[in-house]
Design an enzyme around this catalytic site. Structure first.
Site, PDB file in Angstrom:
ATOM      1  N   ASP A 125     -59.997  41.347  27.843  1.00  0.00           N
ATOM      2  CA  ASP A 125     -60.372  41.378  29.255  1.00  0.00           C
ATOM      3  C   ASP A 125     -59.678  42.549  29.939  1.00  0.00           C
ATOM      4  OD1 ASP A 125     -61.127  40.931  31.841  1.00  0.00           O
ATOM      5  OD2 ASP A 125     -60.002  39.047  32.100  1.00  0.00           O
TER       6      ASP A 125
ATOM      7  N   ARG B 286     -65.832  32.740  34.371  1.00  0.00           N
ATOM      8  CA  ARG B 286     -66.817  31.812  34.952  1.00  0.00           C
ATOM      9  C   ARG B 286     -68.241  32.294  34.692  1.00  0.00           C
ATOM     10  NH1 ARG B 286     -63.649  32.780  40.415  1.00  0.00           N
ATOM     11  NH2 ARG B 286     -62.038  32.946  38.813  1.00  0.00           N
TER      12      ARG B 286
ATOM     13  N   LYS C  98     -58.050  45.958  35.445  1.00  0.00           N
ATOM     14  CA  LYS C  98     -56.713  45.378  35.627  1.00  0.00           C
ATOM     15  C   LYS C  98     -55.656  46.479  35.577  1.00  0.00           C
ATOM     16  CE  LYS C  98     -57.431  40.866  33.412  1.00  0.00           C
ATOM     17  NZ  LYS C  98     -57.124  40.008  34.561  1.00  0.00           N
TER      18      LYS C  98
ATOM     19  N   ASP D 232     -63.645  41.250  37.205  1.00  0.00           N
ATOM     20  CA  ASP D 232     -62.530  40.634  36.468  1.00  0.00           C
ATOM     21  C   ASP D 232     -62.609  39.098  36.508  1.00  0.00           C
ATOM     22  OD1 ASP D 232     -60.252  40.505  34.970  1.00  0.00           O
ATOM     23  OD2 ASP D 232     -58.871  40.999  36.620  1.00  0.00           O
TER      24      ASP D 232
ATOM     25  N   LYS E  12     -63.838  29.735  26.468  1.00  0.00           N
ATOM     26  CA  LYS E  12     -63.946  31.124  26.923  1.00  0.00           C
ATOM     27  C   LYS E  12     -63.490  32.011  25.773  1.00  0.00           C
ATOM     28  CE  LYS E  12     -61.924  34.402  30.281  1.00  0.00           C
ATOM     29  NZ  LYS E  12     -61.122  34.577  31.510  1.00  0.00           N
TER      30      LYS E  12
HETATM   31  N1  BES Z   1     -58.380  36.394  32.082  1.00  0.00           N
HETATM   32  C1  BES Z   1     -58.051  36.387  33.449  1.00  0.00           C
HETATM   33  C2  BES Z   1     -57.091  35.270  33.855  1.00  0.00           C
HETATM   34  C3  BES Z   1     -55.710  35.322  33.278  1.00  0.00           C
HETATM   35  C4  BES Z   1     -54.673  35.847  34.003  1.00  0.00           C
HETATM   36  C5  BES Z   1     -55.436  34.795  32.035  1.00  0.00           C
HETATM   37  C6  BES Z   1     -53.400  35.877  33.477  1.00  0.00           C
HETATM   38  C7  BES Z   1     -54.167  34.814  31.504  1.00  0.00           C
HETATM   39  C8  BES Z   1     -53.145  35.354  32.239  1.00  0.00           C
HETATM   40  C9  BES Z   1     -59.315  36.230  34.293  1.00  0.00           C
HETATM   41  O1  BES Z   1     -60.467  36.734  33.748  1.00  0.00           O
HETATM   42  C10 BES Z   1     -59.067  36.934  35.577  1.00  0.00           C
HETATM   43  O2  BES Z   1     -58.892  38.120  35.552  1.00  0.00           O
HETATM   44  N2  BES Z   1     -59.064  36.193  36.669  1.00  0.00           N
HETATM   45  C11 BES Z   1     -58.832  36.746  37.954  1.00  0.00           C
HETATM   46  C12 BES Z   1     -59.774  36.071  38.906  1.00  0.00           C
HETATM   47  C13 BES Z   1     -59.837  36.708  40.272  1.00  0.00           C
HETATM   48  C14 BES Z   1     -60.445  38.093  40.173  1.00  0.00           C
HETATM   49  C15 BES Z   1     -60.652  35.824  41.188  1.00  0.00           C
HETATM   50  C16 BES Z   1     -57.383  36.453  38.357  1.00  0.00           C
HETATM   51  O3  BES Z   1     -56.870  35.377  38.054  1.00  0.00           O
HETATM   52  O4  BES Z   1     -56.781  37.326  38.952  1.00  0.00           O
HETATM   53 ZN    ZN Z   2     -60.509  36.748  31.634  1.00  0.00          ZN
HETATM   54 ZN    ZN Z   3     -60.789  38.777  34.095  1.00  0.00          ZN
END
Ligand code: BES
Ligand code: ZN
Ligand code: ZN
Length: 497
Positions: free
Chosen positions: A267, A348, A274, A344, A262
């Site tokens: 992000d 995937r 976020k 967010d 990835k």
């Molecule tokens: N990049 C984030 C995941 C992440 C969170 C990495 C904290 C490192 C530290 C990912 O893209 C994300 O935002 N995932 C969401 C998924 C949810 C919306 C289903 C998450 O984990 O909140």
């Molecule tokens: Zn991410």
């Molecule tokens: Zn994300």
């Protein structure tokens, strides 16, 4: 910094400091303490009698030798009990010790390697661990600091009668790859755009005889990568699909593994923005891609007999005017339609097309590495990588590969019983499930694009950075799971010899 070898008596090797490992509850007369004591006319014994040199893990004693022997100082570091010492203990203790010698401004350090070895861990392995602890433990990221640190270790001399030069050379390659991946993930996001990341990958590929290809957005459109492009459309920086190709097994061109990373260089969450506190570390959302680049370089330096593709889906996830909307439906390269409920959950979406592309290349196995979910930290804490797969034997191979190098992986379920949670009313699937089992849902969505290829997904969201020095991981990006990936490729290539 150089790592060199020198045989002979450690007390005769000139250096700023000699590092000596001490095990707990051992006789004074049995080891190095006694030899040092004799060389220093008995002046060490009182320290021992007062309880200072007892080898308890986490303790250390620095003495000055005042011209009596060649090393100017000796740093004794406690390793705990001999029969319970682990590789992690050696790396942790050594990293702390070597940082301490740098902290007092020393430059040339000698290591009495055999004082760190035991029945459990032979001197050869100690040399490998010390190599990692030195190169990775001393890592600092100072690219944007005007006044760089002046204190630097220039030379580490491994004093041992064991021949470990080839082992150390291999581990230098791995440790350097880890530091490179850390540099990429620690870089500020305005200094690590998809374009910059792919330029660095190209430069490193050229320097290491690795094939390089960059798919631009037009090419991705032609291939039907609507899922990756949907994430990219909110950013003014163009996306790149970086493809590295290491051919180490020419005789078996149809047998290859894809390492997929990835590579979200920032992000923001996209329109599902976020909150500020959660956004600040998101420059590191390309840590999986960085690890894949590092792993390919190390694999090439180790000349492993295996064919490896490194595929990095590099893009920003931004909320620009053209950003995809919650509710949009995108189509991935294999025709699967995805309803984007939450922008967010973009990892995937970009990995979907990267996995399709790996299958399009005809790879035999896939490992993807991603900072995918916050949920993985809730499930496993911040020291363990979440592993998910569609092939028990392959998943086990990956987990064991990590264990051999001290990277902890733990398998979580990814079975059909979870599929109902990401069914969509308007598309084949949606990109999020409910609140429960978030790491599994993310993994399973990626797994749909592996189709029948044996696949393992590694969720590194919790381990990709550390907020404080942790053994040979200084604060910041860790470079995880390069050791696992290299160890896996070593294991697979060993079949072929
Ligand atoms: N990049 C984030 C995941 C992440 C969170 C990495 C904290 C490192 C530290 C990912 O893209 C994300 O935002 N995932 C969401 C998924 C949810 C919306 C289903 C998450 O984990 O909140
Ligand atoms: Zn991410
Ligand atoms: Zn994300």
């Amino acid at each position: 910094m150089d790592i060199n070898f020198q045989k002979g008596t450690p007390l005769e090797i000139v250096g700023d400091c000699l590092l000596v490992g001490l095990f707990e509850e051992e006789e004074f007369s049995s080891g190095e303490l006694n030899r040092v004591n004799l060389a220093l006319d008995g002046s060490l014994r009182p320290l021992f009698d007062e309880g200072e040199l007892v080898g308890k893990s986490g303790t250390s004693t620095l003495i000055h030798t005042l011209g009596k022997i060649a090393p100017k100082r000796i740093l004794f570091t406690g390793l705990g009990k001999r029969d319970s010492v682990t590789e992690k203990v050696i790396k942790d203790v050594f990293s702390t010790a070597i940082r301490k010698t740098r902290g007092i401004g020393l430059t040339r350090v000698v290591v009495a390697v055999d004082t760190f070895s035991s029945e459990n861990i032979a001197s050869k392995r100690v040399c490998e661990l010390i190599t990692l602890a030195t190169i990775n433990g001393l890592y600092r990221y100072e690219d944007h600091i005007s006044e760089k640190s002046e204190k630097n270790i220039h030379e580490v001399i491994l004093n041992t009668d064991t021949s470990a030069e080839p082992n150390v050379t291999s581990y230098i390659a791995i440790a350097d790859a880890i530091n490179l991946a850390r540099d990429l993930a620690n870089a500020p996001p305005n200094f690590m755009t998809p374009r910059i990341l792919s330029n660095i990958a190209e430069k490193e590929a050229k320097a290491n005889s690795i094939g390089f290809e960059r798919l631009d957005e037009d090419k991705m459109r032609e291939l039907g990568m609507g899922s990756l492009l949907g994430v990219a459309q909110g950013s003014s920086e163009p996306a790149h699909l970086i493809v590295l190709k290491y051919i180490g097994d020419k005789d078996n061109p149809d047998d290859s593994i894809a390492l997929i990373g990835k590579g979200i260089t920032f992000d923001s969450g996209g329109l599902s923005l976020k909150p500020p506190a959660g956004m600040i570390t998101m420059k590191g959302d390309m840590a999986g891609g960085a690890a894949v680049i590092g792993a390919l370089i190390a694999i090439s330096k180790l000349a492993l007999k295996i064919n490896v593709y490194g595929i990095i889906a590099a893009t920003e996830n931004m909320p620009g005017g053209k950003a995809q909307r919650p509710g949009d439906v995108v189509t991935a390269m294999n025709g699967t339609t995805v309803e984007v409920i939450n922008t967010d959950a973009e990892g995937r979406l970009v990995l979907a097309d990267a996995l399709c592309y790996a299958n399009h290349l005809g790879v035999s196995k896939i490992v993807d590495v991603a900072t995918l979910t916050g949920a993985i930290r809730t499930a496993l804490g911040d020291q363990i990588i979440g592993a998910f797969g569609n092939d028990d034997e392959f998943t086990k191979e990956v987990i064991e590969a990590g264990a051999r190098e001290g990277e902890r992986l733990w398998e979580l379920p990814a079975d059909e019983s979870f599929s109902k949670h990401f069914k969509s009313d308007v598309a084949d699937i949606k990109n999020v499930g409910g609140a429960a089992g978030g790491a599994t849902i993310g993994a399973m969505i990626i797994g749909m694009f592996a189709e029948d290829t044996p696949w393992v997904h590694l969720d590194i969201a919790a381990v990709s950075r550390t907020n404080a020095n942790n053994g040979d991981d200084p604060k910041g990006a860790t470079g995880s799971p390069i050791k696992t990936l290299v160890s896996l490729c070593k294991f697979i290539s060993a079949y072929r010899y």
